[in-house]
Scaffold this motif. Structure first.
Motif, short mmCIF file in Angstrom:
data_model
loop_
_atom_site.label_atom_id
_atom_site.label_comp_id
_atom_site.label_asym_id
_atom_site.label_seq_id
_atom_site.Cartn_x
_atom_site.Cartn_y
_atom_site.Cartn_z
N GLU A 68 0.84 -1.20 0.00
CA GLU A 68 0.00 0.00 0.00
C GLU A 68 0.87 1.24 0.00
O GLU A 68 1.87 1.32 0.71
CB GLU A 68 -0.92 0.01 1.24
N LYS A 69 0.44 2.24 -0.80
CA LYS A 69 1.12 3.54 -0.81
C LYS A 69 0.11 4.62 -0.50
O LYS A 69 -1.00 4.60 -1.04
CB LYS A 69 1.71 3.83 -2.20
N ALA A 70 0.51 5.56 0.34
CA ALA A 70 -0.42 6.64 0.69
C ALA A 70 0.35 7.80 1.29
O ALA A 70 1.49 7.65 1.71
CB ALA A 70 -1.45 6.14 1.70
N SER A 71 -0.31 8.96 1.33
CA SER A 71 0.27 10.03 2.12
C SER A 71 0.03 9.67 3.58
O SER A 71 -0.85 8.87 3.90
CB SER A 71 -0.39 11.36 1.79
N ASN B 173 -5.62 1.68 -8.11
CA ASN B 173 -5.25 3.08 -7.90
C ASN B 173 -6.44 3.88 -7.43
O ASN B 173 -7.52 3.81 -8.00
CB ASN B 173 -4.75 3.68 -9.21
N PHE B 174 -6.27 4.64 -6.37
CA PHE B 174 -7.33 5.50 -5.87
C PHE B 174 -7.12 6.92 -6.34
O PHE B 174 -8.03 7.61 -6.72
CB PHE B 174 -7.40 5.45 -4.35
N SER B 175 -5.90 7.35 -6.27
CA SER B 175 -5.54 8.65 -6.81
C SER B 175 -4.05 8.60 -7.08
O SER B 175 -3.42 7.55 -6.93
CB SER B 175 -5.89 9.77 -5.81
N HIS B 176 -3.49 9.73 -7.42
CA HIS B 176 -2.07 9.77 -7.70
C HIS B 176 -1.29 9.37 -6.43
O HIS B 176 -1.54 9.89 -5.35
CB HIS B 176 -1.71 11.21 -8.13
N TYR C 68 -10.38 -4.49 -3.35
CA TYR C 68 -10.61 -3.28 -4.12
C TYR C 68 -10.51 -3.55 -5.61
O TYR C 68 -10.39 -2.65 -6.41
CB TYR C 68 -9.62 -2.19 -3.72
N GLY C 69 -10.49 -4.81 -5.96
CA GLY C 69 -10.24 -5.21 -7.34
C GLY C 69 -11.03 -4.42 -8.36
O GLY C 69 -10.47 -3.92 -9.33
N ASP C 70 -12.33 -4.23 -8.14
CA ASP C 70 -13.17 -3.69 -9.20
C ASP C 70 -13.45 -2.20 -9.05
O ASP C 70 -13.33 -1.44 -10.00
CB ASP C 70 -14.51 -4.44 -9.22
N ASP C 71 -13.78 -1.78 -7.86
CA ASP C 71 -14.32 -0.43 -7.71
C ASP C 71 -13.28 0.67 -7.78
O ASP C 71 -13.61 1.81 -8.07
CB ASP C 71 -15.12 -0.31 -6.41
N ALA C 72 -12.00 0.35 -7.56
CA ALA C 72 -11.01 1.41 -7.42
C ALA C 72 -10.61 2.06 -8.74
O ALA C 72 -10.45 3.26 -8.82
CB ALA C 72 -9.78 0.90 -6.72
N ASN C 73 -10.47 1.25 -9.77
CA ASN C 73 -9.85 1.76 -10.99
C ASN C 73 -10.78 2.54 -11.90
O ASN C 73 -10.48 2.74 -13.06
CB ASN C 73 -9.24 0.60 -11.77
N GLU C 74 -11.94 2.90 -11.42
CA GLU C 74 -12.90 3.61 -12.28
C GLU C 74 -12.34 4.92 -12.80
O GLU C 74 -11.63 5.59 -12.09
CB GLU C 74 -14.19 3.94 -11.51
#
Ligand SMILES: Nc1ncnc2c1ncn2[C@@H]1O[C@H](COP(=O)(O)OP(=O)(O)OP(=O)(O)O)[C@@H](O)[C@H]1O
Ligand SMILES: [Mg+2]
Lengths: 327, 309
Positions: free
Chosen positions: A236-239, A309-312, A321-327
């Protein structure tokens, strides 16, 4: 702005009697100038090996292999010869190690150990180097630096030795410091003091820092971003804020739950993630965290989850999160 | 430091006294006596001899008499060799053994340590393998095989070196070569193995990782960071080993006919030569004590964590 360090698909493997240890397995991240990046993970997740791989400190050969790219400045350090790396190490990239009790040479004076690195990398006379050594000790909060600079390591406490290690690390003004669990071996109060020192230096010096730790508590308020490492992979990567407010990966959630909190209402035992981290040999297909995960699903044991990916610069490897995240 | 050394030296006096006392009585407990094997001696003559050496007195009186002469630096007359005193025999032969031992030890320290450290540093290379093969050979082939072999080839076959004749004749110092090398071989090998192992251990320590992370050059790291730590185990091996070597290497001395002290250690025991046994025991104990002190001093110099005050 171009990042100061770009790590791409870094893989470090050890050939051992029981099989190939994939200590670092396809790790990619980058670091901007002046940024502080936290790398968090349990013991044995490959954090130290990752740091050593970036520094080119591993004895690459028949049993040790490092692949991928480590772009530092405009050069790919992975392709560089040992001789080139010797000019980088200590000067451009410095490393602070886990155990200050054993990381200084017990047979040599502190002054010798501080002067030698400056004489190696800077065009400086012995006397100037010694004066600067005293200044550095002053800066890192070693009391009576003038009197104590010629003492031996055993004459200092663990916390003081770590300050000396830090003084050594900043002596040649590196643009990157890799701090490998700089406070793990220290008492809690000393830990806080050493972190405070790193805080102060971070603001004073214009260096980027990779802070390796297994303690998310150390990360808060110090790091700009956090990468969570599990069994050689970044999961996982995040601020830092996002990570604390909205952890995505079940492993990150577990880590957060296991931080002791003063404001906690529940007294009694602290949460621990059940089970043991896996041995990094012949890992099964699928997510390495699956055997310990409370949200485990059928696909988790089949193949490794792709990136969501959720954001940059905010992503996670988890089937939830397989499906919903990459929208 | 010097105060410490003086205290240690003074401390050896009671130790030596205890050793002398225990030894004196223990030797007498062993069956047999110095004149037993001369069967033909008539009763009255034997009594005369015993009277001459004061063996007819009560043992406590003999002990007091011995300690008294010891305090004046006299080790007494030999029961076996009538012409000279024990002191004369021992102090005449001791320098020869010491010369032999010192030369062999010097070679062992120089060649053994340097090649062992390099082997440890170049671990698992051809150099390492070949040198360690030699070391196994040096450790496992006994000196009573090496000595005659060397003598056979270097002296008899090729006529390069004299077989024996310690420092005498035209050959002079050349007579030293074969005994010194034969004696040194084993110690070169053990020193090399020891220093290889300790070098490898030091190289794996955290502080060498730090030194590498500072970008220091390999040769600098080896001489400045590795060497001191790697030498410590050698120092503790050196002490008792050198003490044993200094007090004579019976096998080598016998093969090359070195007029050393080693022979007295063996012969005096067989002969029940009481005073000679006591003399060898005192010399060996003294040398051992001095060597142990030397080791402690070396430790104090090498390791700053040890301080004597
Ligand atoms: N030289 C080596 N040979 C074989 N395996 C190794 C070697 N060095 C490290 N490893 C393995 O690599 C894995 C990662 O080790 P590493 O020291 O990077 O963990 P870490 O995350 O730093 O843990 P800690 O928090 O305990 O410091 C471990 O399983 C370790 O056993
Ligand atoms: Mg580690």
């Amino acid at each position: 702005m171009k990042p100061i360090l770009e790590v791409k698909h870094l893989r470090t493997q050890f050939k051992t009697d029981i099989g190939i240890v994939k200590a670092v397995d396809d790790v990619s991240f980058d670091l901007k100038k002046g940024e502080v990046l936290g790398i968090v993970g349990e013991s044995g997740s490959g954090k130290t090996v990752m740091g050593m791989s970036i520094m080119g400190l591993l004895p690459i050969g028949k049993n040790v292999s490092v692949s991928g790219d480590v772009i530092f400045g405009n050069e790919n350090l992975i392709e560089k010869k040992e001789r080139y790396m010797r000019d980088i190490r200590g000067k451009k990239i410095a490393m602070i190690f886990q155990d200050p009790m054993t990381s200084l040479n017990p047979f040599l004076r502190i002054s010798t150990q501080l002067i030698e690195i400056m004489r190696r990398h800077l065009d400086i006379s012995k006397q100037d180097a010694k004066d600067r050594a005293i200044e550095l000790l002053q800066l890192t909060g070693v009391p009576q630096p003038k009197q104590r600079v010629d003492d031996y390591p055993h004459q200092f406490s663990g916390g003081m030795r770590q300050r000396i290690m830090i003084a050594m690390a900043i002596s040649c003004d590196p643009s990157l410091i890799i701090a490998d669990e700089p406070t793990t071996a220290l008492d809690v109060t000393i830990q806080a003091q050493v972190m405070e020192l790193l805080h102060k230096l971070k603001d004073q010096l214009d260096t980027s820092i990779i802070l390796i730790t297994h303690d998310l508590g150390v990360v808060a308020g110090f790091c700009d971003r956090v990468h969570v490492m599990y069994s050689g992979k970044i999961v996982e990567k995040a601020s830092t804020n996002e990570l604390f407010e909205d952890p995505k990966h079940p492993y990150t959630k577990g880590l957060l739950k296991s931080i002791p909190r003063a404001d906690s209402e529940i007294k009694g035992e602290l949460y621990t993630i059940p089970g043991q981290p896996p041995l990094l040999v012949s890992l099964p297909d699928g997510c390495p965290f699956a055997p310990r995960c409370e949200f485990v699903r059928s696909e988790c044991t089949v193949s490794y989850p792709p990136i969501s990916n959720f954001s940059h610069e905010r992503n996670v490897h988890c089937w939830l999160y397989g499906d919903d995240a990459n929208e | 430091m010097s105060g410490y050394v003086i205290r240690r030296i003074l401390g050896t006096i009671p130790t030596l006294f205890i050793i002398v006392t225990i030894c004196f009585f223990f030797i007498r407990l062993a069956p047999g006596g110095p004149f037993d094997r001369e069967k033909a001696i008539p009763e009255n003559i034997l009594r005369n001899i015993e009277e001459k050496y004061n063996l007819d007195e009560p043992i406590v009186v003999q002990y007091a008499r011995y300690v008294y002469s010891l305090l004046r630096g006299d080790l007494g007359p030999s029961f076996r060799y009538a012409d000279r005193s024990v002191s004369e025999y021992l102090f005449r032969s001791l320098p020869n053994s010491m010369l032999l031992a010192s030369l062999a030890m010097g070679i062992a320290l120089m060649i053994g340590i340097s090649s062992g450290v390099i082997a440890g540093y170049k671990r698992n290379t051809l150099y390492d393998y070949s040198f360690m093969l030699f070391a196994v050979f040096g450790v496992s082939v006994p000196s009573f095989v090496i000595g005659p072999l060397f003598m056979y080839f270097f002296s008899l076959q090729w006529g390069l070196l004299p077989t024996s004749g310690w420092l005498s004749g035209r050959a002079g110092v050349l007579t030293l070569v074969l005994p010194v090398i034969s004696l040194a071989l084993y110690y070169v090998a053990t020193m090399a193995r020891l220093s290889r192992a300790s070098t490898i251990e030091v190289l794996q320590s955290d502080y060498i990782r730090t030194a590498n992370a500072k970008g220091l050059s390999p040769s600098y790291i080896l001489t400045k960071h590795v060497l001191k730590g790697a030498l410590l185990p050698i120092a503790s091996y050196f002490g008792p080993t050198f003490a044993a070597m200094l007090t004579g290497s019976v096998v080598i001395e016998t093969i090359f006919r070195v007029p050393g002290i080693g022979v007295f250690f063996v012969q005096s025991a067989f002969n029940r030569d009481y005073t000679m046994i006591m003399g060898t025991v005192i010399i060996y104990s003294t040398v051992l004590i001095v060597m142990n002190l030397l080791v402690d001093i070396i430790y104090g110099i090498l390791d700053p964590r040890i301080s004597y005050s």
